[in-house]
Every structure is written in C-alpha cells, then in structure tokens.
Design a protein around this motif. Structure first.
Motif, PDB file in Angstrom:
ATOM      1  N   HIS A 536      61.031  23.319 -39.841  1.00 53.79           N
ATOM      2  CA  HIS A 536      61.224  22.345 -38.878  1.00 53.79           C
ATOM      3  C   HIS A 536      62.375  21.313 -39.648  1.00 53.79           C
ATOM      4  O   HIS A 536      62.326  20.135 -39.532  1.00 53.79           O
ATOM      5  CB  HIS A 536      59.904  21.548 -38.894  1.00 53.79           C
ATOM      6  CG  HIS A 536      58.925  22.422 -38.007  1.00 53.79           C
ATOM      7  ND1 HIS A 536      58.790  22.487 -36.526  1.00 53.79           N
ATOM      8  CD2 HIS A 536      57.790  22.780 -38.468  1.00 53.79           C
ATOM      9  CE1 HIS A 536      57.767  23.127 -36.376  1.00 53.79           C
ATOM     10  NE2 HIS A 536      57.216  23.221 -37.289  1.00 53.79           N
ATOM     11  N   LEU A 537      63.371  21.960 -40.086  1.00 56.74           N
ATOM     12  CA  LEU A 537      64.585  21.266 -40.854  1.00 56.74           C
ATOM     13  C   LEU A 537      65.207  20.482 -39.947  1.00 56.74           C
ATOM     14  O   LEU A 537      65.485  20.746 -38.798  1.00 56.74           O
ATOM     15  CB  LEU A 537      65.415  22.325 -41.363  1.00 56.74           C
ATOM     16  CG  LEU A 537      66.635  21.870 -42.265  1.00 56.74           C
ATOM     17  CD1 LEU A 537      66.950  22.588 -43.371  1.00 56.74           C
ATOM     18  CD2 LEU A 537      67.736  21.737 -41.436  1.00 56.74           C
ATOM     19  N   GLU A 549      61.673   6.570 -31.586  1.00 52.51           N
ATOM     20  CA  GLU A 549      60.219   7.368 -31.053  1.00 52.51           C
ATOM     21  C   GLU A 549      60.401   8.868 -31.199  1.00 52.51           C
ATOM     22  O   GLU A 549      59.428   9.611 -31.843  1.00 52.51           O
ATOM     23  CB  GLU A 549      60.067   6.770 -29.691  1.00 52.51           C
ATOM     24  CG  GLU A 549      58.651   7.536 -29.246  1.00 52.51           C
ATOM     25  CD  GLU A 549      58.026   7.046 -27.571  1.00 52.51           C
ATOM     26  OE1 GLU A 549      57.322   7.585 -27.232  1.00 52.51           O
ATOM     27  OE2 GLU A 549      58.851   6.146 -27.142  1.00 52.51           O
ATOM     28  N   THR A 550      61.194   9.372 -30.700  1.00 54.02           N
ATOM     29  CA  THR A 550      61.739  10.911 -31.217  1.00 54.02           C
ATOM     30  C   THR A 550      61.539  11.288 -32.675  1.00 54.02           C
ATOM     31  O   THR A 550      61.205  12.327 -32.856  1.00 54.02           O
ATOM     32  CB  THR A 550      62.847  11.353 -30.197  1.00 54.02           C
ATOM     33  OG1 THR A 550      62.797  10.975 -28.777  1.00 54.02           O
ATOM     34  CG2 THR A 550      62.844  12.832 -30.026  1.00 54.02           C
ATOM     35  N   LEU A 551      62.480  10.572 -33.334  1.00 55.24           N
ATOM     36  CA  LEU A 551      62.703  10.924 -34.548  1.00 55.24           C
ATOM     37  C   LEU A 551      61.278  10.867 -35.250  1.00 55.24           C
ATOM     38  O   LEU A 551      60.835  11.906 -35.759  1.00 55.24           O
ATOM     39  CB  LEU A 551      63.461   9.820 -35.450  1.00 55.24           C
ATOM     40  CG  LEU A 551      63.741   9.773 -36.948  1.00 55.24           C
ATOM     41  CD1 LEU A 551      64.308  11.240 -37.059  1.00 55.24           C
ATOM     42  CD2 LEU A 551      64.542   8.810 -37.478  1.00 55.24           C
ATOM     43  N   LEU A 555      59.510  14.062 -37.123  1.00 52.89           N
ATOM     44  CA  LEU A 555      59.409  13.819 -38.665  1.00 52.89           C
ATOM     45  C   LEU A 555      57.865  14.170 -39.068  1.00 52.89           C
ATOM     46  O   LEU A 555      57.490  14.307 -40.044  1.00 52.89           O
ATOM     47  CB  LEU A 555      59.636  12.409 -39.239  1.00 52.89           C
ATOM     48  CG  LEU A 555      60.996  11.942 -39.339  1.00 52.89           C
ATOM     49  CD1 LEU A 555      61.304  10.809 -39.823  1.00 52.89           C
ATOM     50  CD2 LEU A 555      61.800  12.872 -40.517  1.00 52.89           C
ATOM     51  N   ARG A 556      57.039  14.359 -38.144  1.00 52.02           N
ATOM     52  CA  ARG A 556      55.645  14.706 -38.274  1.00 52.02           C
ATOM     53  C   ARG A 556      55.507  15.848 -38.885  1.00 52.02           C
ATOM     54  O   ARG A 556      54.545  16.088 -39.823  1.00 52.02           O
ATOM     55  CB  ARG A 556      54.840  14.611 -37.182  1.00 52.02           C
ATOM     56  CG  ARG A 556      54.725  13.527 -36.540  1.00 52.02           C
ATOM     57  CD  ARG A 556      54.150  13.586 -35.074  1.00 52.02           C
ATOM     58  NE  ARG A 556      53.826  12.159 -34.289  1.00 52.02           N
ATOM     59  CZ  ARG A 556      53.658  12.142 -33.191  1.00 52.02           C
ATOM     60  NH1 ARG A 556      53.354  13.033 -32.195  1.00 52.02           N
ATOM     61  NH2 ARG A 556      53.578  10.661 -32.670  1.00 52.02           N
ATOM     62  N   GLU A 557      56.422  16.970 -38.632  1.00 52.95           N
ATOM     63  CA  GLU A 557      56.289  18.305 -39.216  1.00 52.95           C
ATOM     64  C   GLU A 557      57.476  18.649 -40.068  1.00 52.95           C
ATOM     65  O   GLU A 557      57.655  19.686 -40.777  1.00 52.95           O
ATOM     66  CB  GLU A 557      56.023  19.392 -38.314  1.00 52.95           C
ATOM     67  CG  GLU A 557      54.968  19.329 -37.471  1.00 52.95           C
ATOM     68  CD  GLU A 557      53.735  19.458 -37.902  1.00 52.95           C
ATOM     69  OE1 GLU A 557      53.728  20.179 -39.145  1.00 52.95           O
ATOM     70  OE2 GLU A 557      52.673  19.027 -37.871  1.00 52.95           O
ATOM     71  N   THR A 558      58.367  17.903 -40.397  1.00 59.14           N
ATOM     72  CA  THR A 558      59.476  18.092 -41.136  1.00 59.14           C
ATOM     73  C   THR A 558      59.479  17.751 -42.655  1.00 59.14           C
ATOM     74  O   THR A 558      58.791  16.814 -43.025  1.00 59.14           O
ATOM     75  CB  THR A 558      60.636  17.022 -40.486  1.00 59.14           C
ATOM     76  OG1 THR A 558      60.989  17.131 -39.346  1.00 59.14           O
ATOM     77  CG2 THR A 558      62.003  17.210 -41.480  1.00 59.14           C
ATOM     78  N   GLU A 559      59.832  18.706 -43.516  1.00 61.70           N
ATOM     79  CA  GLU A 559      59.825  18.407 -44.911  1.00 61.70           C
ATOM     80  C   GLU A 559      61.165  18.572 -45.559  1.00 61.70           C
ATOM     81  O   GLU A 559      61.231  18.559 -46.651  1.00 61.70           O
ATOM     82  CB  GLU A 559      58.850  19.808 -45.401  1.00 61.70           C
ATOM     83  CG  GLU A 559      57.496  19.526 -45.328  1.00 61.70           C
ATOM     84  CD  GLU A 559      56.308  20.198 -45.890  1.00 61.70           C
ATOM     85  OE1 GLU A 559      56.798  21.078 -46.560  1.00 61.70           O
ATOM     86  OE2 GLU A 559      55.379  20.139 -45.715  1.00 61.70           O
ATOM     87  N   GLU A 861      47.645  13.916 -35.057  1.00 67.57           N
ATOM     88  CA  GLU A 861      48.160  13.872 -33.836  1.00 67.57           C
ATOM     89  C   GLU A 861      48.728  15.628 -33.698  1.00 67.57           C
ATOM     90  O   GLU A 861      48.679  15.808 -32.464  1.00 67.57           O
ATOM     91  CB  GLU A 861      49.558  12.790 -33.687  1.00 67.57           C
ATOM     92  CG  GLU A 861      49.806  12.835 -32.365  1.00 67.57           C
ATOM     93  CD  GLU A 861      50.607  11.462 -32.060  1.00 67.57           C
ATOM     94  OE1 GLU A 861      51.629  11.449 -31.159  1.00 67.57           O
ATOM     95  OE2 GLU A 861      50.502  10.615 -32.801  1.00 67.57           O
ATOM     96  N   SER A 862      49.443  16.064 -34.556  1.00 70.85           N
ATOM     97  CA  SER A 862      50.050  17.323 -34.376  1.00 70.85           C
ATOM     98  C   SER A 862      48.863  18.371 -34.121  1.00 70.85           C
ATOM     99  O   SER A 862      49.031  19.148 -33.493  1.00 70.85           O
ATOM    100  CB  SER A 862      50.788  17.581 -35.731  1.00 70.85           C
ATOM    101  OG  SER A 862      50.117  17.824 -36.625  1.00 70.85           O
TER     102      SER A 862
END
Length: 864
Positions: A536-537, A549-551, A555-559, A861-862
């Motif tokens: 999820h880059l 909001e979209t960011l 970011l919920r799954e971004t590492e 939430e995810s």
C-alpha cells in the motif's frame, strides 16, 4: 534561492594576538590548535551553574521534612532530652547528605547528557575537515558552515555566501545575507545558517563573542519540569496541607483529651506530619528521569528533554527515515546506464560515455558535501577519473538545491566563452526526464531501467547537462532544456539489526512507517528486507493530491511513503496524531524541524542531522541506528515501570507509619512513633525509592505489551489505591501487635522495640515484593541486598546498643523482640499475596500479558 559560492585563492592574515603563527589555507595544525585551547580556554561561557549549590541549600532548608526535623530537635532540646536532640541533629545532617547524594547523581547524569548534547562544529585542521565539539573551537580556526548549522564562534567570511538568522542576538526574524568580500563579513556565534555554505576564520571564542558577552547559553537543553514532575509537586503540596491540618488536630486531641504535655503533644503531631508527607515523590522523579536518560545515552540515544523519558512508553507509531536509520548510510556507486541504454556495473572498465556520465554527476555534487550520495559519487570519480583529483573540481558559481517541487540539484559553471554557462543536474529520474524532453522510446527505456534498478533496492539518480547563453546565470532550472546523460545507481544496504528491531516493535504494539525521498521501487525493496509491507505504498505526489480525510483512509494500511518532501512530513505527522497515535518521528534536515516539533517525540540524527533538527528534537540518535531507538523505547518503558513501582511503594510505606502515629494517641496508649523513630525509618524508605527501585531490571514482558495509554500515570487511583491497601493491611498487623502486647502487660519500652522492628521488617518485605502486578521484583536487584543489610544493621543497632535504645525509648531485646518482627513480616507477605490475588482476579494487571491491547485506531475500521 540562488546562492553565490565564490572560490578561495588566498586567506587574509589573522587579526588578534601577536605571536600567533599565520593560519595556513589548510587550517590550523592540531598542535597549534591545542596550544590556543590551553591559552584561551574552552569555547563556552558561564551558564549560571556556579550558583547551583546555593539554590540546592535553599531548597533543602525550605523542605517541610527538614523544617519538621529542626522543630523537633528544638523541642527535644527544650525538654532537656539531649540524646534525642543530638540524634535528630544527626538525622538532619543525614537528610542533607542523602539529598546532596541524590542531587550529585542526578546532576552528574545531566552533565554527561549536556556534554553529549553540546553542538558540534566542522573545522579545517591540518588540511582535513573534522567534526569536533564546539567547545574545542579556537581563535584562528577555519569553520565550515552549511545550511542548518549553529555557528560556534564569531568569525569573518573567507569565502562563500550564507543567510544567517540572527534573531537570538538582534530579535529580527528576517535572515541577513553575508557575502565574502562584501561590506559586512562578520558572522556571530549562536546565529543559525538557514541557507548557503561558506567558510569563516574564527576571530573570537567563548565569552569574547557577542553572545558570550551578554552571558546567554544556548548549549544546554531546557530543564523545565515534566508533566509528572508538576503533578508530583501538586501532590506533595496537597499532602503537606493535609499533614499540617491533621497534625494540628492531633496536637489538640493529645493535649486536651489524652492529657499529654503541650510539647510532648507537639512531638506526636510532628511525627504524624512526617509520616504523612510523601517528600520522596519529587526526588524519585528527578533522579529516575536523569539516571534513566543517562542509561539511554549508553545505547547511543541522547535525551535532550527529560519529559521524553515518560513519553517514550506511550509511542504507538514510529515514522522513520530510510537512509542512515534503516540502512547503513554507506552509499557506493553500483551500476551505470548511459543514454544509449547500456548498463554497466561499477566494477567494470568505464567507456567514454560512462566517464562523461560520472563527470557530469560529480559536477552536480556540492563541494564539501556531507550527503552520503554526493560523497559516494565524488569518491568514485576521484578513483576512476584521473582529472577529478581532490581540489581539481571546477568551482560552481550558482546552486539550485532540492526544494519543494524541485527534487533535484543543479549547479552552474562559467562556460569557456563569455556569456555562456554550463549546468549539471542530478536527481529523481522522473523529474530529470521532464527537463530533457526525451522521445517516447528513450523515455520508456530510461524509466524502465530506473525501475529495474530500484526494484533491486538501489537508489537511482538521473543525470543531465545543459548549456545556457546569457550574461548572468539563469533564474529557474525548470525552463531550461537539458541533455539527458544517464543513470547512476547506488546501494545502501540494510542494517543487520533492523529486522530484529522491527519484530520487537511489532511485539510491543508499535507500528513503523518508513518515510523516504527515494524512488518507490527502492523504498519498497528496502521495506521488504526490513520487514515492512510495501503493498500500500504512498508517494509524495499522491499525498499532495489527497485531501485530509482521504489521506487518513490511505494511511490506515500504509507502511511505506516514498518521494516524500520534508514539508509533507508535517502533514503526515498531523494525520497520524489525528488518528489517535502517539508519534515518534526521525529527521535530519532543517525542513524536518517543524515535523519533529509536531511529533510527540522528535528524534534527530546525531551524525548527519543538522543543528536545527537536533535543537527541535526530544531525542538524538548518536549513531543514527533504528535499533538504538527501539532500545531507548525499551529503557523508557523500564523507567516508567520503576517510577510506577516506586510510587506504589511510597503509598504503601507511609500508611503503617501514619497508623502507628495516630492510633496510639486516639486509643490513649503509650506513644509508639515519635520524630526520632520516623527519621530512622525514613533512612530505609528514601534509599529504597531513589536507589533500589531505580536499578530494578526491566520486566521480561516489557516489549511484549502494548504501549501504555497517554493518560496513564503512576499517581492513578489504581496504583496509589493498591499501595494504600497494601500499607493498610501491614499497618493493621503492626497496630494489632502493639495493642496486644500492651494489653498482655508487656512494658511499653519492650512493646515499642518489637513494634518498631516489625515496622522495619514489613518495610523490607514491601521493598522485596516490588509491586504485585510487575514481573521484575526488586529482589532481583543487587542493591536490594544492600538495603536488607542496612535494615538489619539498623535493627541490630537499636536492639543491641544501649545508648541508642535509650534515645529511642526502647527496652533491651528479648524473645519477643525476634518473634514479633518475624510474625509481622510473615503476615505482611501473606497480605501482599492476597492483594496480588485480588488485583489479578478483579482487575487485569497494568503490565501483564493478560491485558488486552488498546484499540488500534486503524485496524478496527479496516477489519470492519
């Protein structure tokens, strides 16, 4: 901003002391610098610390406990009890000694931290650039100034141009320009370089500088009290008020109802106030945080603000840089690709096209750069191109550094003919190809080659060149058509300790997100090696296109975030905090300072970080290693656990003393505890708080539990209430034992001795228990054995030394003297086990593995 960088050909003679040898172009010789340092002294100024001991003495004599000991000593003297007065007088001296010892330990730790935190300076010595403590800069030194540096001494510009922030001296927020050869070439110590680079010749150091003359210090970190220290101060003030009120009430009751003499009643009242007052609390916090910061420094992590020690245990997300933190920061040229598409390993012989490529790449590297990529390119060209020896590089007249929307560096050189310029540019491949206007075939091939190199974990830079006509250097790079030259791929391998540190973070409930300016493929390759997910880059360009909001959703799954500009890090930190995370963030540049300040714990790089980043940060990674940061979090958790344990002990230890001071007066029994006995007990309690518990090892599960909540406190009702419950049970045992002895006809002096020894025994049991809900009891601490020895020595002294027994009002030892302490100790141990059972049965342990992790603000939430 365009910055003029003029070349240096000669160095003017050094003004100043006669007898100094002239400064050569290579800077001072080491022997000469050492001589001047001995002659002129260190490059520092007064910090006002010479008045420290005066303030310490003032704090001691105004402490409530100290004042109560003085009053009690005076009352004993008035009553004619010379022995008691002398004993309390000795206690006063012991209190002073303990306070001074604790202060010396704390200040020694802070002094060591200040030495580590001292700013560094880049100097030219014996023809080589060195990084030395700013305190070692001497008159005549040649200082190298770069963007982000704090100027270490007053000096005149030799060459170059810099913008300096002089607000510390003048109050003006607008930076001023200093140009070599201009009307104003003096640069002052303490000012900040916000742009450009130059060299200065030092003309004044220490108190002879403009900053030193007004007696200000910028070398020390702020020592403002932390949130817990402020809370501790409030608690002590509250308890002091309660203690005085209850002491006055007890004095009235003892005098008017129990029939005690006024001065004897006053002694009982003072004893109660001494029993209630938790004077150890602020000492514990000051000592624990100072020594904890010193322990962390041994792992190459400098704590610049002590409040960070208590915050580290709450970190739930680490936003870390890649280069130098996760990787070794030892870049080396690995592969080359010329304009024709031919790829060649750096170890193979170079053809003409490859030699031209590396020559242009080297031209695009600033002289004296500390950037690992620039140093790798320059080292490679000096080794493989004979016309690129050190000192032979052409001098650039203008530079265009990396800036928002400009992910590349351009340097401008004068052409061979008048009115002509040559520009060398290197940077992100996708940005460079936009400058070149390549045909579709070359463009596709170039981007594919860059992606293939990046997929192997290499850092890829594109190189281009341009010829410009005109009387002055161009104002904007983007408007100039470049000629594409090729690609340079460099490798920076992952640090070997990173995967284990990442696994430790996962076990500790800490999420790690990598922020880097590198190519997405390079970032993804390193992330996989480190143990992060790259599926999820998120790129810097995407971040700019997303609303808040979209960011937050992305970011919920971004590492992994790649091609991130420094200005975007502030937005990312805000997004992570808005999502409920306690954020620790690493950074090294001037532009990272706002994000470092915005993070809950800002972490600056010690080796490659700018002074601005270091000053904005709470921690400094002296070795730039990610694993060192994880070690600091582990030690920070340990410090908090020990503070938590110590506060619980203080709560428990004072309850039996209070009960033994109040109950005999209310029941009209013979007084048991007076100021002399309490002063003796405090000699056990104080070292237990500030020495034994501070040295307690970390719990085995300390990095297998989630971060503590930010609202958790060692003063929370659960922790303090448990301590009060523990102390109440032990106090009840001691009161019952004393009452039974008196009702059985045991003489009061014998009963007092047995009960006092029982109090010592239960206090030692409480120390060795170490807290019912922790996994590292104090009995595992070697210092606990010393404390037991001290307690046994005190017990033997009061029981076997007749003069001491007389002062304390005790009788000689008997079988009862041994039976009561042993029985009370056994009963206390059973009571603590029962409290331990209640806690684990009805309230999950704060630090145990049975506690459920705090809800993950992204995961819930995810998953839904």
């Amino acid at each position: 901003m365009d910055l003029l960088v003029a070349g240096m050909t000669t160095m003017p003679p050094l003004p100043g002391r006669s007898g100094d040898p002239p400064c050569e172009i290579g800077g001072l010789e080491e022997d000469e610098a050492r001589r001047r340092l001995e002659r002129d002294g260190a490059n520092t100024w007064s910090t006002g610390r010479r008045h420290h001991w005066v303030r310490l003495l003032r704090d001691i004599v105004t402490e409530p406990m100290f004042l109560m000991l003085i009053v009690a000593t005076a009352i004993y003297a008035i009553l004619g009890d010379g022995g008691e007065a002398a004993f309390l007088g000795a206690s006063v001296l012991i209190v002073i000694a303990i306070t001074v010892t604790q202060e010396v330990r704390a200040q020694g730790a802070l002094a060591a931290l200040r030495e580590l935190a001292a700013p560094l300076a880049h100097v030219l010595r014996s023809g080589k650039e060195r990084r030395i403590p700013a305190t070692e800069v001497v008159m005549g030194d040649t200082l190298m100034l770069r963007e982000g540096d704090r100027v270490a001494a007053d000096g005149d510009l030799i060459d170059g141009t810099v913008l300096v922030d002089e607000s510390l001296l003048t109050g003006e927020s607008v930076p001023v320009e200093r140009i070599s050869g201009g009307a104003e070439i003096l640069v002052h110590a303490g000012t900040l370089v916000v742009g450009g680079h130059a060299r200065i010749r030092v003309t004044a150091t220490g108190e002879r500088t403009a900053l030193g003359s007004i007696g200000k210090s910028i070398a020390e970190a702020s020592s403002l009290p932390s949130a817990l220290q402020k809370a501790a101060g409030r608690i002590v003030r509250i308890f002091a008020t309660i203690a005085i009120a209850l002491a006055m009430l007890l004095w009235l009751v003892s005098w008017s109802w129990a029939g005690m003499a006024p001065l004897d009643a006053a002694l009982a009242a003072i004893a109660l106030a001494m029993a209630i007052l938790p004077e150890e609390v602020p000492v514990v916090l000051a000592v624990f945080y100072a020594l904890g910061a010193r322990r962390i420094a041994r792992h190459e992590v400098l704590t610049r603000r002590l409040a960070a020690v208590e915050t580290m245990g709450t970190i739930s997300l680490l936003a870390v840089d890649k280069t130098g933190t996760l990787t070794r920061n030892e870049m080396a040229v690995t592969a080359l690709a010329d304009v024709s598409g031919g790829v060649r390993m750096a170890t193979e012989p170079l053809g003409e096209a490859m030699r031209s490529l590396m020559s242009v790449a080297a031209d695009a590297c600033p002289r004296g750069s500390l950037d690992p990529t620039d140093r790798a390119i320059l080292t490679f060209t000096r080794t493989h191109l004979h016309d690129r020896a050190v000192g032979d590089e052409p001098v650039a007249w203008h530079e265009y550094p990396v800036a928002p929307g400009r992910p590349f560096v351009s340097r401008v050189f004068a052409g061979t003919a008048a009115g002509t310029w040559t520009m060398a540019t290197k940077g992100a491949p996708e940005a460079i190809v936009d400058l070149c206007g390549l045909d579709q075939e070359t463009l596709s091939r170039t981007l594919a080659e860059a992606a293939a190199m990046a997929a192997r974990g290499l850092r890829v830079l594109a190189v281009a060149q341009a010829a410009v006509q005109g009387d002055v250097a161009p104002e904007a790079v983007q408007s100039i058509r470049h000629r594409y030259v090729g690609l340079v791929a460099l490798a920076d391998p992952l640090r070997c300790d990173v995967p284990a540190a990442m696994a430790e973070c996962r076990g500790a409930g800490i999420r790690v997100v990598m922020l880097t300016g590198d190519h997405p493929a390079t970032a993804a390759a390193i992330a996989v090696q480190a143990g992060l997910r790259s599926d999820h880059l998120l790129t810097g360009a995407e971040i700019d296109r997303l609303d808040d909001e979209t960011l937050a959703i992305r970011l919920r799954e971004t590492e992994v975030c790649a091609r991130v500009q420094p200005s975007q890090k502030l937005r990312l930190v805000a997004a992570f905090r808005q999502a409920g995370h306690v954020v620790g963030m690493t950074g090294d540049g001037v532009n990272d300072a706002p994000a470092l300040r915005a993070a809950d714990v800002g972490v600056a790089m010690g080796r490659r970080g700018s002074d601005v980043a270091r000053e904005a940060a709470d921690l400094v990674l002296l070795s730039d290693r990610f694993a060192a940061l994880v070690s600091a979090i582990r030690l920070g958790r340990r410090v908090y656990d020990n503070v938590h344990r110590s506060m619980r002990f203080i709560s428990a230890a004072h309850v039996p003393i209070v009960m033994l001071a109040i109950v005999p007066a209310v029941m009209q029994w013979s007084p048991l505890l007076l100021p002399v006995q309490i002063a003796l007990v405090e000699m056990i309690i104080d070292p237990a708080c500030s020495i034994v518990f501070e040295a307690t090892p970390a719990a085995r599960d300390i990095m297998r539990r989630p971060p503590r909540r930010s609202d958790e406190s060692p003063f929370a009702s659960r922790n303090v209430g448990t301590g009060l419950l523990e102390g109440a049970g032990m106090g009840a045992l001691l009161v019952a034992a004393y009452g039974l002895m008196l009702s059985a006809g045991v003489p009061a002096p014998s009963a007092r001795l047995a009960a006092f020894l029982g109090l010592l025994a239960t206090t030692v049991v409480l120390v060795l228990a170490g807290g019912a809900d922790t996994a590292a009891p104090a009995k595992r601490t070697p210092l606990a054995s010393v404390l037991v020895f001290v307690a046994l020595s005190v017990a033997a002294g009061v029981a076997l030394i007749p003069p001491l027994r007389h002062i304390l009002g005790f009788a000689g030892p008997s079988l009862l003297t041994l039976a009561v302490p042993v029985s009370c100790a056994a009963g206390a141990l059973l009571w603590l086990r029962f409290v331990n059972y209640l806690i684990h049965r009805y309230a999950p342990a704060r630090t145990g593995q049975d506690r459920k992790p705090a809800p993950h603000p992204y995961r819930e939430e995810s998953e839904s």
